[in-house]
Design a protein around this motif. Structure first.
Motif, PDB file in Angstrom:
ATOM      1  N   ILE A  15       0.863  -1.177   0.000  1.00 27.40           N
ATOM      2  CA  ILE A  15       0.000   0.000   0.000  1.00 27.40           C
ATOM      3  C   ILE A  15       0.902   1.231   0.000  1.00 27.40           C
ATOM      4  O   ILE A  15       1.800   1.339   0.831  1.00 27.40           O
ATOM      5  CB  ILE A  15      -0.922   0.026   1.238  1.00 27.40           C
ATOM      6  N   THR A  16       0.659   2.135  -0.943  1.00 23.69           N
ATOM      7  CA  THR A  16       1.449   3.356  -1.041  1.00 23.69           C
ATOM      8  C   THR A  16       0.521   4.551  -0.952  1.00 23.69           C
ATOM      9  O   THR A  16      -0.536   4.586  -1.581  1.00 23.69           O
ATOM     10  CB  THR A  16       2.223   3.410  -2.375  1.00 23.69           C
ATOM     11  N   VAL A  17       0.909   5.534  -0.163  1.00 30.64           N
ATOM     12  CA  VAL A  17       0.141   6.760  -0.018  1.00 30.64           C
ATOM     13  C   VAL A  17       1.069   7.939  -0.287  1.00 30.64           C
ATOM     14  O   VAL A  17       2.183   7.981   0.243  1.00 30.64           O
ATOM     15  CB  VAL A  17      -0.458   6.891   1.405  1.00 30.64           C
ATOM     16  N   THR A  18       0.601   8.877  -1.110  1.00 33.08           N
ATOM     17  CA  THR A  18       1.324  10.112  -1.359  1.00 33.08           C
ATOM     18  C   THR A  18       0.447  11.262  -0.898  1.00 33.08           C
ATOM     19  O   THR A  18      -0.720  11.353  -1.276  1.00 33.08           O
ATOM     20  CB  THR A  18       1.662  10.276  -2.852  1.00 33.08           C
ATOM     21  N   ARG A  19       1.020  12.121  -0.080  1.00 32.51           N
ATOM     22  CA  ARG A  19       0.320  13.319   0.389  1.00 32.51           C
ATOM     23  C   ARG A  19       1.060  14.521  -0.160  1.00 32.51           C
ATOM     24  O   ARG A  19       2.287  14.581  -0.116  1.00 32.51           O
ATOM     25  CB  ARG A  19       0.309  13.363   1.914  1.00 32.51           C
ATOM     26  N   SER A  20       0.312  15.474  -0.690  1.00 28.54           N
ATOM     27  CA  SER A  20       0.941  16.694  -1.181  1.00 28.54           C
ATOM     28  C   SER A  20       0.091  17.882  -0.794  1.00 28.54           C
ATOM     29  O   SER A  20      -1.055  17.735  -0.379  1.00 28.54           O
ATOM     30  CB  SER A  20       1.119  16.637  -2.701  1.00 28.54           C
ATOM     31  N   GLY A  21       0.659  19.055  -0.950  1.00 23.04           N
ATOM     32  CA  GLY A  21      -0.065  20.277  -0.616  1.00 23.04           C
ATOM     33  C   GLY A  21       0.293  20.748   0.772  1.00 23.04           C
ATOM     34  O   GLY A  21       1.413  20.543   1.241  1.00 23.04           O
ATOM     35  N   GLY A  22      -0.660  21.356   1.424  1.00 27.30           N
ATOM     36  CA  GLY A  22      -0.418  21.910   2.744  1.00 27.30           C
ATOM     37  C   GLY A  22       0.324  23.231   2.661  1.00 27.30           C
ATOM     38  O   GLY A  22       0.623  23.755   1.596  1.00 27.30           O
ATOM     39  N   PHE A  23       0.641  23.776   3.795  1.00 25.44           N
ATOM     40  CA  PHE A  23       1.261  25.098   3.881  1.00 25.44           C
ATOM     41  C   PHE A  23       2.593  25.152   3.152  1.00 25.44           C
ATOM     42  O   PHE A  23       2.868  26.060   2.390  1.00 25.44           O
ATOM     43  CB  PHE A  23       1.445  25.494   5.356  1.00 25.44           C
ATOM     44  N   ALA A  24       3.446  24.156   3.364  1.00 25.12           N
ATOM     45  CA  ALA A  24       4.782  24.167   2.757  1.00 25.12           C
ATOM     46  C   ALA A  24       4.789  23.578   1.350  1.00 25.12           C
ATOM     47  O   ALA A  24       5.784  23.684   0.642  1.00 25.12           O
ATOM     48  CB  ALA A  24       5.766  23.400   3.642  1.00 25.12           C
TER      49      ALA A  24
END
Length: 80
Positions: A3-12
């Motif tokens: 299982i692979t999860v990529t999170r992007s975005g946010g303040f930085a």
């Protein structure tokens, strides 16, 4: 199961990708059920691809924010 999860975005605006192999884990069955349910299409649900300039976002019901719903509804109703 991998299982692979990529999170992007946010303040930085940072991207974080992590992978997890369920083999040998005591909670493997639970995680695998969660993963299988997460990728199942919603019966009779709509899928949307929203493109804003060069940015593309794939969305699926029922996982839409109110802002996304309003944008989609407006563009579909009033767009050409």
């Amino acid at each position: 199961m991998q299982i692979t999860v990529t999170r992007s975005g946010g303040f930085a605006g940072l991207e974080k990708t992590r992978a997890l192999d369920t083999d040998g884990r005591t909670d493997a069955a639970h995680l695998e059920r969660l993963a299988e349910r997460a990728v199942l299409p919603v019966p009779d649900g709509h899928h949307y691809r929203v493109t804003v300039d060069q940015q593309v976002l794939d969305l699926q019901e029922p996982h839409l924010t109110e802002e996304q719903r309003e944008l989609i509804r407006t563009v579909l109703d009033e767009g050409r």
